[in-house]
Design a protein around this motif. Sequence first.
Motif, PDB file in Angstrom:
ATOM      1  N   GLU A 139       0.827  -1.212   0.000  1.00 30.04           N
ATOM      2  CA  GLU A 139       0.000   0.000   0.000  1.00 30.04           C
ATOM      3  C   GLU A 139       0.859   1.259   0.000  1.00 30.04           C
ATOM      4  O   GLU A 139       0.527   2.260  -0.664  1.00 30.04           O
ATOM      5  CB  GLU A 139      -0.932   0.001   1.209  1.00 30.04           C
ATOM      6  CG  GLU A 139      -2.073  -0.988   1.095  1.00 30.04           C
ATOM      7  CD  GLU A 139      -2.953  -0.983   2.332  1.00 30.04           C
ATOM      8  OE1 GLU A 139      -4.174  -1.095   2.173  1.00 30.04           O
ATOM      9  OE2 GLU A 139      -2.410  -0.877   3.453  1.00 30.04           O
ATOM     10  N   GLN A 142       1.918   1.845  -3.403  1.00 30.43           N
ATOM     11  CA  GLN A 142       0.789   2.377  -4.177  1.00 30.43           C
ATOM     12  C   GLN A 142       0.656   3.890  -3.954  1.00 30.43           C
ATOM     13  O   GLN A 142       0.438   4.657  -4.905  1.00 30.43           O
ATOM     14  CB  GLN A 142      -0.497   1.673  -3.769  1.00 30.43           C
ATOM     15  CG  GLN A 142      -1.749   2.184  -4.489  1.00 30.43           C
ATOM     16  CD  GLN A 142      -2.998   1.412  -4.087  1.00 30.43           C
ATOM     17  OE1 GLN A 142      -2.940   0.215  -3.844  1.00 30.43           O
ATOM     18  NE2 GLN A 142      -4.114   2.095  -3.989  1.00 30.43           N
ATOM     19  N   LYS A 143       0.790   4.337  -2.709  1.00 35.24           N
ATOM     20  CA  LYS A 143       0.696   5.769  -2.412  1.00 35.24           C
ATOM     21  C   LYS A 143       1.845   6.540  -3.063  1.00 35.24           C
ATOM     22  O   LYS A 143       1.656   7.672  -3.535  1.00 35.24           O
ATOM     23  CB  LYS A 143       0.705   5.981  -0.900  1.00 35.24           C
ATOM     24  CG  LYS A 143      -0.555   5.496  -0.206  1.00 35.24           C
ATOM     25  CD  LYS A 143      -0.451   5.667   1.307  1.00 35.24           C
ATOM     26  CE  LYS A 143      -1.695   5.129   1.998  1.00 35.24           C
ATOM     27  NZ  LYS A 143      -1.595   5.229   3.482  1.00 35.24           N
ATOM     28  N   GLU A 146       1.075   7.283  -6.818  1.00 34.98           N
ATOM     29  CA  GLU A 146      -0.046   8.127  -7.224  1.00 34.98           C
ATOM     30  C   GLU A 146       0.341   9.470  -7.853  1.00 34.98           C
ATOM     31  O   GLU A 146      -0.216   9.860  -8.879  1.00 34.98           O
ATOM     32  CB  GLU A 146      -0.990   8.329  -6.041  1.00 34.98           C
ATOM     33  CG  GLU A 146      -1.760   7.057  -5.693  1.00 34.98           C
ATOM     34  CD  GLU A 146      -2.563   7.173  -4.407  1.00 34.98           C
ATOM     35  OE1 GLU A 146      -2.486   8.255  -3.761  1.00 34.98           O
ATOM     36  OE2 GLU A 146      -3.245   6.194  -4.036  1.00 34.98           O
ATOM     37  N   GLY A 158       0.775   0.571 -12.396  1.00 34.06           N
ATOM     38  CA  GLY A 158      -0.091   1.155 -11.382  1.00 34.06           C
ATOM     39  C   GLY A 158      -0.679   0.055 -10.519  1.00 34.06           C
ATOM     40  O   GLY A 158      -1.126  -0.974 -11.034  1.00 34.06           O
ATOM     41  N   MET A 159      -0.683   0.242  -9.214  1.00 33.17           N
ATOM     42  CA  MET A 159      -1.084  -0.822  -8.298  1.00 33.17           C
ATOM     43  C   MET A 159      -2.345  -0.458  -7.542  1.00 33.17           C
ATOM     44  O   MET A 159      -2.507   0.683  -7.102  1.00 33.17           O
ATOM     45  CB  MET A 159       0.056  -1.099  -7.316  1.00 33.17           C
ATOM     46  CG  MET A 159      -0.228  -2.224  -6.341  1.00 33.17           C
ATOM     47  SD  MET A 159       1.257  -2.639  -5.405  1.00 33.17           S
ATOM     48  CE  MET A 159       2.219  -3.440  -6.682  1.00 33.17           C
ATOM     49  N   GLU A 160      -3.227  -1.440  -7.391  1.00 34.92           N
ATOM     50  CA  GLU A 160      -4.458  -1.260  -6.632  1.00 34.92           C
ATOM     51  C   GLU A 160      -4.606  -2.455  -5.680  1.00 34.92           C
ATOM     52  O   GLU A 160      -4.894  -3.571  -6.116  1.00 34.92           O
ATOM     53  CB  GLU A 160      -5.666  -1.178  -7.572  1.00 34.92           C
ATOM     54  CG  GLU A 160      -5.590  -0.034  -8.572  1.00 34.92           C
ATOM     55  CD  GLU A 160      -6.670  -0.115  -9.640  1.00 34.92           C
ATOM     56  OE1 GLU A 160      -7.604  -0.935  -9.485  1.00 34.92           O
ATOM     57  OE2 GLU A 160      -6.581   0.634 -10.624  1.00 34.92           O
ATOM     58  N   PHE A 171      -3.994  -8.051  -5.331  1.00 37.50           N
ATOM     59  CA  PHE A 171      -3.836  -6.715  -5.892  1.00 37.50           C
ATOM     60  C   PHE A 171      -3.909  -6.784  -7.409  1.00 37.50           C
ATOM     61  O   PHE A 171      -3.812  -7.852  -8.019  1.00 37.50           O
ATOM     62  CB  PHE A 171      -2.521  -6.058  -5.442  1.00 37.50           C
ATOM     63  CG  PHE A 171      -1.277  -6.846  -5.759  1.00 37.50           C
ATOM     64  CD1 PHE A 171      -0.610  -6.676  -6.965  1.00 37.50           C
ATOM     65  CD2 PHE A 171      -0.759  -7.750  -4.845  1.00 37.50           C
ATOM     66  CE1 PHE A 171       0.539  -7.398  -7.254  1.00 37.50           C
ATOM     67  CE2 PHE A 171       0.385  -8.480  -5.127  1.00 37.50           C
ATOM     68  CZ  PHE A 171       1.041  -8.296  -6.337  1.00 37.50           C
TER      69      PHE A 171
END
Length: 262
Positions: A139, A142-143, A146, A158-160, A171
């Motif tokens: 996470e 991921q931040k 952004e 890009g990761m979610e 993910f």
Amino acid sequence: MIITIFEGGENKMLNQKEKMKIIRKSQKIMEHACRNLITRRYGANKTDFYWHKTKERYCQILDELPDIGGEANVLSHNLYKSAWIFALYDVVGRNLTKEEIDTVIHEVMEDGLNILQKIPGRFLMKRKVLRSLLIRRIENYQKKLEPHLHKDWHNTWGMEVQHDINDGIHFVLRGCPIKDYCEKHGIMEILPYLCNMDHLMIQALQLYLIRPKTCSNGDEICEYTIVADDSPLAKINPIVVTDSGLMLTKKEKNHAISGIRE
């Protein structure tokens, strides 16, 4: 490439200092396997000649690639190591056999796989606290992504992160600069073998990758669910190999593909 996590706009090219650093670091990992293939194909007396051509082509490819963050992006080296395969593929006339590609990739991965096999991945994945720490690390990545996505890091991965599974990590990745290059330059046939590296590294950790969707199979995303290799989810999501050589998990009837909570 995504295994390293466990440890748009106008193209901005690498500067010369960044380029030389990337060449030095990635060449240490890739040279032995590439030279071995050249020797097997052309003989020892021509190895230096074709290796020199491969290095020249590699430098050209680095100039063709957009900047995806360099050292600041922990996944960027996946692109720079893959570029050696692109360069070798061009130098040998784009006619590597499946066996030759597999051999190069396994030789590149051998030392890393030996290290991963010493990590008790199955044990770690089954511990909720440790699993939570790993998810938090993903996470945080991921931040960090952004502010850069489709900007100065262009179409990096890009990761979610998905919070919908109890006994693993789930993910999604959107975008892939490796796929972008292969598509643009007409070498999509080698992409599945690069994607398969994720399965091999995760298996070395005594873990199992459930990946029913990947951009190399024409999907918009690459979906990752990682569980212990003795998880019931591994049994109901078997791996199949497509005609293109891609390792893909197949959904069994009456079962959720990744054990997502209903």
